[in-house]
Design an enzyme around this catalytic site. Sequence first.
Site, short mmCIF file in Angstrom:
data_model
loop_
_atom_site.label_atom_id
_atom_site.label_comp_id
_atom_site.label_asym_id
_atom_site.label_seq_id
_atom_site.Cartn_x
_atom_site.Cartn_y
_atom_site.Cartn_z
CB SER A 144 -93.66 10.30 20.05
OG SER A 144 -92.42 10.90 20.94
CE1 TYR A 172 -97.48 11.70 23.58
CE2 TYR A 172 -94.94 10.97 23.83
CZ TYR A 172 -95.94 11.88 23.22
OH TYR A 172 -95.54 12.63 22.02
#
Length: 269
Positions: free
Chosen positions: A153, A166
């Site tokens: 990501s 995350y």
Amino acid sequence: MDSIGPDLEGKVAIVTGAGSRPGEGVGNGRAAAILLARAGAKLVLADAVAEWAEETRRLIEAEGGEAVVVAADVTKPEECRRIVEAATGRWGRLDALVNNVGIGGPPGTAEEVDPEAWAQGMLVNVTSMMLMAKYAVPAMRAAGGGAIVNIGSVAGLRGGHPNLLYPTSKGAVVNMTRAMAVHHAPDRIRVNCICPGMVYTPMVQRGGMSPEMREARRKRSILQVEGSGWDVGAAVAFLCSGNARWMTGAIVPVDAGATAIAALPSEMR
């Protein structure tokens, strides 16, 4: 995997998280699987929710492709082995692995995050990719080489995320990719990472996305165009194909240019 070209005829690929939640658009895993099948690959579709993966299989077979579904939890070594054996048992080889499973994980800063939820988030987002590679690499070696694509990501490339888990886990995926590329190069296995930006998928919708939030996400890039799972899937298909035969250890943002700039075009005027 040596010849230049997009054709994956006769190749076998595994996509984890190959289903897609109900909702608008398509998930990264489903899009990647469909595009790999269109390039000629046979697919093992792994997902914790068999129903979602079965729909991906139906879409692939409707276009004349071939796929099998394996319901599995990729945080468990024995289930990762079973996914790989589904490929080698049916088709006798494995050429590509797309590590697509990931979750948002628990909220909070280091001060706030629940340690047990943190450990589970790291297990899903990072350890699962190691476990899949653990069993996929020997099968690829036996096939003469292959390609692994890890889905990271843009959160793993820069700060600014409200939660710690995350971006930490996705940053780990980025550097794990580089390390794996070195480890497995002697076996002619290429390992690359795709870092999606603000793509709009059913998973994003499920997290709650007002029209205003969606529009703000669209504007957080150079192109000012909303991305979808198809954009991520196209990058996956490229990296698995012979067109990317000279690429390994690469970290590829698919983000409409969001990570290429310090300020948006409108802020530079």
